[in-house]
Design a protein around this motif. Sequence first.
Motif, PDB file in Angstrom:
ATOM      1  N   TYR A  48       0.842  -1.195   0.000  1.00 18.47           N
ATOM      2  CA  TYR A  48       0.000   0.000   0.000  1.00 18.47           C
ATOM      3  C   TYR A  48       0.871   1.236   0.000  1.00 18.47           C
ATOM      4  N   ARG A  49       0.229   2.365  -0.254  1.00 13.75           N
ATOM      5  CA  ARG A  49       0.926   3.649  -0.360  1.00 13.75           C
ATOM      6  C   ARG A  49       0.102   4.711   0.354  1.00 13.75           C
ATOM      7  N   GLY A  50       0.800   5.651   0.999  1.00 16.59           N
ATOM      8  CA  GLY A  50       0.142   6.814   1.587  1.00 16.59           C
ATOM      9  C   GLY A  50      -0.012   6.737   3.097  1.00 16.59           C
ATOM     10  N   LYS A  51       0.186   7.893   3.712  1.00 20.53           N
ATOM     11  CA  LYS A  51       0.101   7.968   5.170  1.00 20.53           C
ATOM     12  C   LYS A  51      -1.306   7.660   5.672  1.00 20.53           C
ATOM     13  N   SER A  52      -2.339   8.055   4.954  1.00 21.07           N
ATOM     14  CA  SER A  52      -3.705   7.795   5.424  1.00 21.07           C
ATOM     15  C   SER A  52      -3.973   6.295   5.514  1.00 21.07           C
ATOM     16  N   GLU A  53      -3.484   5.523   4.556  1.00 21.07           N
ATOM     17  CA  GLU A  53      -3.650   4.064   4.601  1.00 21.07           C
ATOM     18  C   GLU A  53      -2.830   3.467   5.745  1.00 21.07           C
ATOM     19  N   LEU A  54      -1.633   3.997   5.961  1.00 16.01           N
ATOM     20  CA  LEU A  54      -0.790   3.553   7.071  1.00 16.01           C
ATOM     21  C   LEU A  54      -1.503   3.794   8.402  1.00 16.01           C
TER      22      LEU A  54
END
Length: 122
Positions: A48-54
């Motif tokens: 996955y990619r992106g801080k929101s997903e993290l």
Amino acid sequence: MSSSTQEQATIALIDKQLKAYNNRDINAFAATYHDDVEIYHFSNGLQYRGKSELITRYGDKFASLVFLKATSLKRMVQGNYLVDHELAESSTIGEHKIERSIKVIAAYEVEDGLIKRVSFLG
């Protein structure tokens, strides 16, 4: 920035990230990551990619556990790259009742003072 200074900054950032992980502090944890972070699994590619997903993934994990601890067993660092052999332990029932214990290799790449990429093996 000298290589030694860059390596010290890389170590400090990863240590800060591990402390936030162990404290299950999603805000402090997310603050160590780049907005466009990329998380990979060595054999399966980009996960996955992106801080929101993290934040979504780790926030759920942190909320579901009563104990979570990652420890660096061995570490190599060169410039803005750090590779840790980590032991991760967790429990939903208590600190003294470890339900899951795994060893993993985590390779971190730091960009602009934040974790840009992580590749996991294990």
